[in-house]
Write an enzyme that holds these catalytic residues in place. Structure first.
Site: not given
Length: 327
Positions: A147-149, A151, A249
């Site tokens: 998962i994104d940094r 998030t 996103r």
């Protein structure tokens, strides 16, 4: 795998392969085992025959068998990487508090916003490196997904290779269900339940990933449901069917409803309207994940509560007195 952890001293080491690492490629095994050693060096010692399996030279694509004895030449693990991890152990120690589930084959954490899942792109380390530093005796710890940094939310880590393979197969077959919560700009239509927009990814020289909707991109699908409405924003549940980089996103941006405080795909004017909430991070949270446990065969759902920043934002928006800041 029967062995001690890799040594920083210059000495030959021998590793006997157990069932856990059987069928794994030798190059991938060494990349994991020799944490901190550049891949270029690993391929160099393989190419020069300094790594031996059962006293024989092997190629990088060689697949390990139970009982194989690997000879690893004297090699120095990067001390800089080790020291960088040590200096940040206080922050990484918080990961121990973030664990929401653990058994003998699987670990799950409620990843905080602001920490990457792995090192790279200028970052010395991330969640997986932090967990390995906290648990040096763990023989195997690998990310099941990413998962994104910025998030937050549920992140699965496999403690056995067989678990990693089983969960990757569920991801490939789209049998794992992930649900995210996002605060988006404007009034999201209840009729907008699915977005299918192909995504094309480019990686810049800096390592930065730039993704956009493009007909030449890979098929991408996200399902949406309205959870709560506010005067100028909507809390939605987003369930990605595919797992493309930055998918939620970009799909919300594509629908003209960007996520709050998204510094790459967001809307600055929308962020200004939220100034009174004191929020200063991306409002995207991996709230739950549902899957079949690789060992028990039972369906599991793991839930991760939102942090104080996200909860505080929603609490503020729910107040009748809230008046957005004008811009």
């Amino acid at each position: 795998m029967d062995s001690n952890a890799p040594q920083t001293k210059l000495q030959v080491s021998f590793v006997t392969i157990s069932e856990e690492n059987a069928t794994q490629r030798i190059d991938n095994f060494l990349i994991t085992y020799l944490k901190g050693v550049p891949k270029s060096m690993i391929y160099r010692i393989l190419r020069k025959g300094e790594v031996r399996v059962n006293k024989k030279r092997i190629k990088p694509e060689y697949k390990l068998n139970i009982g194989d004895e690997i000879r690893i030449p004297p090699i120095r693990v990067a001390e800089k990487a080790t020291s960088e991890i040590s200096t940040k152990l206080n922050k990484v120690a918080d990961l121990e508090k973030a664990i929401i589930y653990e058994d003998d084959v699987l670990l799950a954490i409620n990843k905080p916003s602001g920490i990457a899942v792995h090192g790279g792109s200028g970052l010395s380390f991330g969640v997986i490196e932090g967990l390995r530093a906290l648990r040096p005796d763990a023989k195997f710890l690998e990310l099941v997904h990413r998962i994104d940094r910025e998030t937050s939310g549920v992140l699965l880590i496999a403690k056995k290779r067989s678990t990693l393979k089983a969960l990757h197969e569920q991801l490939r077959l789209k049998q794992m269900q992930k649900n995210y919560l996002a605060l988006v700009k404007g009034n999201w239509s209840s009729e907008c339940k699915v977005i299918q927009a192909p995504l094309l990814k480019n990686v810049l020289k800096s390592g930065e990933r730039v993704v956009k909707v493009d007909k030449e991109g890979k098929p991408s699908e996200t399902r949406f449901k309205v959870e709560e409405r506010f005067d100028f924003a909507t809390l939605i549940k987003a369930s990605p069917v595919t797992g493309r980089t930055h998918q939620i996103r970009i799909h919300t941006q594509y629908a003209n409803h960007p996520i709050a405080f998204d510094d790459r795909y967001g809307d600055r004017q929308f962020d200004v309207l939220l100034a009174g909430t004191k929020l200063n991070r991306l409002f995207l949270h991996a709230a739950s994940v549902k899957f079949i446990h690789p060992k028990t065969g039972q369906e599991m759902q793991l839930n991760a509560p939102m942090d104080d920043a996200l909860q505080g934002c929603l609490t503020y928006l729910r107040k009748d007195k809230y008046q957005p800041t004008e811009f």
